[in-house]
Write an enzyme that holds these catalytic residues in place. Structure first.
Site, PDB file in Angstrom:
ATOM      1  N   LYS A 101       0.923  -1.238   0.060  1.00 41.48           N
ATOM      2  CA  LYS A 101      -0.037   0.007   0.218  1.00 41.48           C
ATOM      3  C   LYS A 101       0.922   1.220  -0.066  1.00 41.48           C
ATOM      4  O   LYS A 101       0.434   2.222  -0.603  1.00 41.48           O
ATOM      5  CB  LYS A 101      -1.059   0.078   1.300  1.00 41.48           C
ATOM      6  N   GLU A 123     -10.442   7.203   3.851  1.00 38.56           N
ATOM      7  CA  GLU A 123     -11.060   6.485   5.054  1.00 38.56           C
ATOM      8  C   GLU A 123     -10.216   5.156   5.058  1.00 38.56           C
ATOM      9  O   GLU A 123      -9.543   4.860   4.434  1.00 38.56           O
ATOM     10  CB  GLU A 123     -12.656   6.017   4.282  1.00 38.56           C
ATOM     11  N   SER A 388       1.712  -9.668  -0.897  1.00 40.92           N
ATOM     12  CA  SER A 388       1.200  -8.279  -0.935  1.00 40.92           C
ATOM     13  C   SER A 388       1.666  -7.629   0.307  1.00 40.92           C
ATOM     14  O   SER A 388       1.841  -6.448   0.555  1.00 40.92           O
ATOM     15  CB  SER A 388      -0.065  -8.035  -1.402  1.00 40.92           C
TER      16      SER A 388
HETATM   17  C1  PLP Z   1      -5.148  -3.871   1.497  1.00 42.25           C
HETATM   18  C2  PLP Z   1      -4.475  -5.172   1.289  1.00 42.25           C
HETATM   19  C3  PLP Z   1      -4.788  -6.258   0.269  1.00 42.25           C
HETATM   20  C4  PLP Z   1      -6.016  -5.887  -0.629  1.00 42.25           C
HETATM   21  O1  PLP Z   1      -6.027  -4.538  -1.477  1.00 42.25           O
HETATM   22  P1  PLP Z   1      -5.682  -4.781  -2.979  1.00 42.25           P
HETATM   23  O2  PLP Z   1      -6.075  -3.377  -3.307  1.00 42.25           O
HETATM   24  O3  PLP Z   1      -6.588  -5.658  -3.490  1.00 42.25           O
HETATM   25  O4  PLP Z   1      -4.408  -5.247  -3.428  1.00 42.25           O
HETATM   26  C5  PLP Z   1      -4.020  -7.243  -0.012  1.00 42.25           C
HETATM   27  N1  PLP Z   1      -2.809  -7.734   0.690  1.00 42.25           N
HETATM   28  C6  PLP Z   1      -2.420  -6.691   1.864  1.00 42.25           C
HETATM   29  C7  PLP Z   1      -1.299  -7.176   2.704  1.00 42.25           C
HETATM   30  C8  PLP Z   1      -3.343  -5.391   2.127  1.00 42.25           C
HETATM   31  O5  PLP Z   1      -2.863  -4.864   3.315  1.00 42.25           O
END
Ligand code: PLP
Length: 405
Positions: A101, A123, A388
């Site tokens: 993010k 938000e 992610s």
């Molecule tokens: C917020 C988040 C997601 C989901 O958000 P996307 O916009 O779909 O990438 C996925 N993995 C993690 C670790 C997150 O914090």
């Protein structure tokens, strides 16, 4: 390069179009006064993203503050235990603050600075976007107002504390169900009052134009790095790439690097407890076309046509729609969207932790679970999974709900 008769050579130039559409998905469905503010952001973005000063400053920040490039790790022990297919992970968990993010939050906050804004507004549901934006705001010396439902404030106490320590102002939203939907409305309202001094920063490839495009562009660093790193590690492209899809930003980041390649692309949605409406958040698989939060996409609706209640063990994936570009890529058949349920996710969480020494976020564990499934189906080849985020934030929940396995 052609996929299903669709030409990808000028894809990023043509998608979205000037009104923010990917095919029929996307656009900008917002009140008149906000249209002006969005047009200002669009214009600023198009100017600034071509400025070498902006590009080189963002590049420097990514390297010196964020910890980029993040590496790719070969999951040797796990791959060997499954057969001949080689699994790799792109380590977005090693970003400063623990997830992808920050890639778009640093971009959005730098844009705010270049536009002469004093404040960023957003938000947050689970608090991950709020923490990333508060981090970026602190770095650039911007004020930061994060709107959050009171129910979520109680549930996500550690992230609320993080945001406050980073200097953000957490604004409690008490009306309605007091969760993410109400927080989105409140943040939009605040933005329409304050747009002269503030910009709104969306947490994924969602919302009105230009956000789905802008967030994708900021996240595309994942795909650019991953393609180059994978080629230099193995001498070839992966056979498949996999990412989890909530709003879809980490997925778009990775996918954008491979759209024009002979690579299978899989976006994984959360099946939660099962196929019944309310038990999952697999909007692309079970949803229908509709407008919410300022954009047209595929969404899960209740009988009244309103956004349906959704559920996933991963709080970062429980959103009743997905970014318009994913709806488009599904429609043209370039990306295959599939689902993974809670149980498969938790299995993958422990498997990756035990076999590789990497504790993944529960969101990312959906992609890991699917990568493992693919490895069992394919005879040979390689799969690159987007990791992610890291699982530190999920530790208490896992221990309480599942215990140590
Ligand atoms: C917020 C988040 C997601 C989901 O958000 P996307 O916009 O779909 O990438 C996925 N993995 C993690 C670790 C997150 O914090």
């Amino acid at each position: 390069m052609k996929h299903n008769d669709f030409e990808f050579d000028n894809y990023f130039k043509n998608y979205p179009d000037k009104d923010g559409y990917f095919g029929k998905y996307g656009g900008s469905y917002i009140p008149e006064n906000l249209q002006k503010a969005m047009a200002e952001i669009t214009e600023a973005y198009f100017t600034i993203c071509k400025s070498s000063k902006f590009v080189s400053e963002l590049r420097r920040i990514r390297k010196e503050f964020q910890g980029r490039p993040t590496p790719i790790s070969h999951l040797e022990r796990l791959s060997n235990s499954l057969g001949n297919v080689q699994l790799y992970v792109k380590r977005e968990d090693l970003n400063h603050s623990g997830a992808h993010k920050l890639n778009h939050c640093m971009g959005e906050a730098l844009l705010a600075k270049y536009m002469g804004k004093k404040k960023v507004i957003a938000e947050t549901g689970a608090g991950q976007h709020g923490v990333a934006l508060a981090t970026a705001a602190a770095y650039f010396g911007l004020e930061c107002d994060i709107y959050m439902g009171s129910v979520d404030i109680k549930k996500q106490a550690p992230n609320v504390a993080r945001m406050k320590i980073l200097g953000a102002n957490v604004v409690e939203v008490t009306h309605g169900l007091a969760t993410l939907k109400e927080a989105v409305d409140a943040a939009f309202e605040a933005y329409s009052r304050e747009y002269k001094d503030a910009i709104y920063c969306i947490g994924s490839v969602l919302g009105p134009h230009p956000f789905p495009m802008m967030v994708r562009d900021f996240q595309s660093v994942i795909g650019v790095e991953a393609r180059e790193q994978f080629m230099s590690m193995t001498g070839e492209l992966p056979d498949a790439v996999v990412a989890c899809v909530g709003g879809g930003s980490n997925a778009m980041g990775l996918f954008s690097g491979f759209l024009n390649d002979p690579v299978d692309i899989y976006g994984i949605e959360p099946l939660g407890r099962g196929e019944k409406l309310g038990d999952h958040a697999a909007s692309l698989k079970y949803g229908t076309e509709g407008v919410m939060h300022g954009f047209n996409s595929i969404m899960l609706k209740d009988e009244k046509g309103e956004p349906a209640p959704v559920y996933s063990v991963a709080s970062g994936l429980d959103y009743p729609s997905s970014g318009p570009e994913h709806a488009f890529l599904q429609t043209i058949g370039r990306v295959k969207y599939d689902v993974i349920n809670d149980d498969e996710t938790i299995d993958a969480f422990f498997t990756l932790s035990r076999m590789e020494g990497i504790i993944p976020a529960i969101e990312s564990s959906h992609a890991v679970a699917y990568g493992i499934k693919l490895a069992k189906q394919m005879e040979r080849g390689s799969v690159l999974i987007n990791l992610s985020g890291r699982g530190d934030k999920d530790m208490d929940y896992i221990i309480e709900k599942y215990g140590i396995r």
